[in-house]
Write an enzyme that holds these catalytic residues in place. Structure first.
Site, PDB file in Angstrom:
ATOM      1  N   GLU A  14       0.809  -1.213   0.000  1.00 30.87           N
ATOM      2  CA  GLU A  14       0.000   0.000   0.000  1.00 30.87           C
ATOM      3  C   GLU A  14       0.845   1.267   0.000  1.00 30.87           C
ATOM      4  O   GLU A  14       0.337   2.343  -0.308  1.00 30.87           O
ATOM      5  CB  GLU A  14      -0.949  -0.004   1.200  1.00 30.87           C
ATOM      6  N   ASP A 194     -12.647  -5.939  -2.467  1.00 31.33           N
ATOM      7  CA  ASP A 194     -13.558  -7.068  -2.299  1.00 31.33           C
ATOM      8  C   ASP A 194     -14.893  -6.558  -1.812  1.00 31.33           C
ATOM      9  O   ASP A 194     -15.060  -5.352  -1.596  1.00 31.33           O
ATOM     10  CB  ASP A 194     -12.973  -8.076  -1.302  1.00 31.33           C
TER      11      ASP A 194
END
Length: 229
Positions: A14, A194
């Site tokens: 990230e 997701d």
């Protein structure tokens, strides 16, 4: 113009792309967290991988403010989608951050006496502009934080009923609370990886799915925010 910005992520993926964008880099390790400082878009920026969960995020956020003098905090990373308005690969910009696993009235008994932490309007506006420039579909909404990976439809429904978030993750509200305690502007930028269901656990936990595309979106938007503030 803000010229000293702290950027956090929970996982190396990230923050790696953001640290790669830095010029004149220098590194310092405190409390097991590697902080990489440098310049980006002519501004002083310090990037770190805080680790997963609320405590790790809060520690790193406070260090960015106290030790590195950050005047704004940006959390950049991925999250589980809770909205029908966007999908996987799209982004949520925090309007506010809340905990979904805490006794909020108790937390609100101490400064800043809040049970939800509003993001800075100027940072939200910069994030909107950055998304639009990058062609990233986005939603400005509530981000819910807890020390659980949500990969269960029943748990997802309970969180939805309790706080109606746009997405759910494990760090944002902790960063937001630290920012509020220090009167420091913040925004959380999350790319949806997701849909917080059983497929999410299979994909991200069991199969350890490659999240690099989602992280690339988050880092591109984050860099755009830094350029605009």
């Amino acid at each position: 113009m803000l010229d000293n910005i702290g950027v956090l992520g929970a996982m190396p993926e990230e923050v790696r792309l953001l640290s790669d964008r830095l010029d004149e880099k220098e590194q310092r390790c405190i409390a097991g967290v590697e902080f990489i400082g440098g310049t980006m878009e002519g501004k002083r920026v310090t990037v770190c991988c805080a680790g997963m969960g609320k405590v790790n995020a809060a520690v790193a956020a406070q260090l960015l403010i106290t030790v590195f003098g950050a005047k704004a905090l940006i959390f950049s990373g991925i999250a589980g989608n809770m909205s029908t308005e966007i999908g996987v690969g799209d982004m949520v910009i925090s309007e506010e951050a809340v905990y979904h696993d805490a006794e909020l009235p108790m937390i609100a008994q101490s400064y800043p006496f809040l049970s939800a932490y509003p993001a800075d309007p100027a940072l939200i506006a910069a994030a909107r502009s950055s998304c639009e420039a990058a062609g990233v579909r986005y939603l400005v909404g509530r981000i819910a934080t807890g020390d659980l990976f949500i990969g269960d439809s029943a748990v997802k429904r309970r969180i939805e009923a309790a706080c109606h978030p746009a997405c759910v993750e494990m760090e944002g509200a902790a960063v937001a609370q630290v920012a509020a305690k220090n009167d420091t502007p913040f925004v959380v930028l999350r790319t949806m990886s997701d849909n917080c269901d059983e497929d999410a656990r299979e994909k991200l936990v069991v199969q350890q799915f490659d999240i690099s595309d989602y992280c690339r979106t988050a880092s591109t938007v984050t860099a755009g925010v830094i350029a605009r503030i």
